[in-house]
Design a protein around this motif. Structure first.
Motif, short mmCIF file in Angstrom:
data_model
loop_
_atom_site.label_atom_id
_atom_site.label_comp_id
_atom_site.label_asym_id
_atom_site.label_seq_id
_atom_site.Cartn_x
_atom_site.Cartn_y
_atom_site.Cartn_z
N UNK A 44 -137.16 -70.63 22.79
CA UNK A 44 -136.01 -69.74 22.92
C UNK A 44 -135.73 -69.59 24.41
N UNK A 45 -134.46 -69.71 24.78
CA UNK A 45 -134.10 -69.66 26.19
C UNK A 45 -134.50 -68.37 26.91
N UNK A 50 -142.23 -70.27 21.17
CA UNK A 50 -142.76 -69.62 19.97
C UNK A 50 -143.81 -70.51 19.33
N UNK A 51 -144.90 -69.88 18.91
CA UNK A 51 -145.95 -70.54 18.13
C UNK A 51 -145.86 -69.98 16.72
N UNK A 52 -146.37 -70.73 15.75
CA UNK A 52 -146.19 -70.35 14.35
C UNK A 52 -147.50 -70.26 13.58
N UNK A 74 -140.35 -62.63 30.84
CA UNK A 74 -140.29 -61.22 31.25
C UNK A 74 -139.31 -60.40 30.40
N UNK A 75 -138.18 -60.98 30.06
CA UNK A 75 -137.16 -60.24 29.28
C UNK A 75 -137.64 -59.88 27.88
N UNK A 76 -138.70 -60.55 27.40
CA UNK A 76 -139.19 -60.31 26.04
C UNK A 76 -140.63 -59.79 26.02
#
Length: 92
Positions: A44-45, A50-52, A74-76
């Motif tokens: 995701x930009x 992401x890991x699943x 940082x934003x997430x």
């Protein structure tokens, strides 16, 4: 809130963070008997890689039905250490 699939509770917690309409549960809320690591990855930009997990109940596998960001951008940062669900996993 609870996440469930095929009659099994996969995660349960009152400590939920919502991002883009998804409920992120604390990792410690996961039922370890119902998840197994997957090699699947997406990017995701603004959140990062992401890991699943596969969700497994009574021998049935819902591949890549849970995801998390081990090192979010940082934003997430608020979703670090948290897991969300999709692909038929009920979250309510």
């Amino acid at each position: 809130m609870q996440a469930s699939w095929n009659g099994a509770v996969i995660a349960s917690s009152d400590d939920i963070v919502r991002v883009e309409g998804n409920a992120y549960f604390p990792a410690e809320a996961l039922n370890p008997a119902c998840v197994r690591p997957s090699d699947h990855r997406t990017v995701c930009g603004w959140k990062g890689e992401a890991h699943y997990y596969d969700v497994v109940v009574d021998g049935q596998v819902n591949a890549n039905a849970a995801w998390y960001y081990p090192e979010p951008k940082q934003a997430a940062r608020e979703i670090q250490g948290r897991v969300a669900f999709w692909k038929g996993v009920s979250v309510a």
